[in-house]
Write a protein that holds these residues in place. Sequence first.
Motif, short mmCIF file in Angstrom:
data_model
loop_
_atom_site.label_atom_id
_atom_site.label_comp_id
_atom_site.label_asym_id
_atom_site.label_seq_id
_atom_site.Cartn_x
_atom_site.Cartn_y
_atom_site.Cartn_z
N ILE A 1 0.85 -1.20 0.00
CA ILE A 1 0.00 0.00 0.00
C ILE A 1 0.88 1.25 0.00
O ILE A 1 1.77 1.40 0.84
N VAL A 2 0.60 2.16 -0.93
CA VAL A 2 1.24 3.48 -0.92
C VAL A 2 0.32 4.39 -0.12
O VAL A 2 -0.83 4.60 -0.51
N PRO A 3 0.79 4.92 1.01
CA PRO A 3 -0.07 5.78 1.84
C PRO A 3 -0.49 7.04 1.09
O PRO A 3 0.29 7.61 0.33
N GLY A 4 -1.73 7.46 1.32
CA GLY A 4 -2.22 8.69 0.72
C GLY A 4 -1.47 9.90 1.25
O GLY A 4 -1.00 9.92 2.38
N HIS A 5 -1.35 10.92 0.41
CA HIS A 5 -0.71 12.18 0.79
C HIS A 5 -1.21 13.26 -0.16
O HIS A 5 -1.57 12.99 -1.30
N ASP A 6 -1.25 14.47 0.32
CA ASP A 6 -1.70 15.61 -0.48
C ASP A 6 -1.27 16.87 0.24
O ASP A 6 -0.84 16.82 1.40
N THR A 7 -1.39 17.98 -0.42
CA THR A 7 -1.05 19.26 0.18
C THR A 7 -1.88 20.34 -0.47
O THR A 7 -2.47 20.13 -1.53
N SER A 8 -1.90 21.48 0.15
CA SER A 8 -2.54 22.63 -0.46
C SER A 8 -1.54 23.79 -0.43
O SER A 8 -0.56 23.76 0.31
N GLY A 9 -1.79 24.77 -1.25
CA GLY A 9 -0.88 25.91 -1.31
C GLY A 9 0.31 25.64 -2.20
O GLY A 9 0.44 24.57 -2.81
N HIS A 10 1.17 26.61 -2.28
CA HIS A 10 2.35 26.52 -3.14
C HIS A 10 3.51 25.86 -2.41
O HIS A 10 3.70 26.07 -1.22
N SER A 11 4.28 25.09 -3.14
CA SER A 11 5.44 24.44 -2.55
C SER A 11 6.71 25.00 -3.19
O SER A 11 6.66 25.89 -4.03
N HIS A 12 7.84 24.45 -2.79
CA HIS A 12 9.13 24.93 -3.26
C HIS A 12 10.10 23.76 -3.40
O HIS A 12 10.08 22.83 -2.59
N PHE A 13 10.93 23.82 -4.42
CA PHE A 13 12.07 22.94 -4.54
C PHE A 13 13.10 23.60 -5.43
O PHE A 13 12.80 24.57 -6.11
N ALA A 14 14.33 23.09 -5.40
CA ALA A 14 15.42 23.70 -6.15
C ALA A 14 16.11 22.68 -7.03
O ALA A 14 16.30 21.52 -6.64
N PHE A 15 16.51 23.14 -8.22
CA PHE A 15 17.39 22.39 -9.10
C PHE A 15 18.80 22.91 -8.90
O PHE A 15 19.01 24.13 -8.79
N ARG A 16 19.75 22.02 -8.89
CA ARG A 16 21.16 22.41 -8.79
C ARG A 16 21.66 22.73 -10.19
O ARG A 16 21.43 21.96 -11.14
N VAL A 17 22.35 23.85 -10.35
CA VAL A 17 22.98 24.23 -11.61
C VAL A 17 24.38 24.74 -11.32
O VAL A 17 24.68 25.15 -10.20
#
Length: 140
Positions: A69-85
Amino acid sequence: MRPKLDGILETAVYVDDMEAAHAFYSDILGLKRMVAGERLFAYDAGPAQALLVFHRGHTGDDVPTSGGIVPGHDTSGHSHFAFRVSADQLQPWRDYLGEQGIAIISEVTWPAGGTSLYFNDPDGNVLELAAAPLWPNFLA
């Protein structure tokens, strides 16, 4: 003794419009889609790294698979992540994003000497292009 972590394997962002997200992450950022489903697109974000794009509001329930079983997950609002360059790619990214009509919403020069460019995806999530050094463990 605490077992060792090897890093972050995947990071996730939640979007309302999967096709707009795919056009952005595939066509604009050039990420190769590895998985396409109703609730999830997965993209190759670099060696042994995956960006998971989830359809907001469609991932809260558990998902049975043949392996468990893959546990359920969700979110609201804006998120953030970064790419390395690399630092020498910051100006080409500035130019390219401008050509694509994508505004850089902020640029930060960090005390350690690195630079981050911030911009939004079509759902308003905050993406970052980060050139070393930002963190003590961030190697060039």
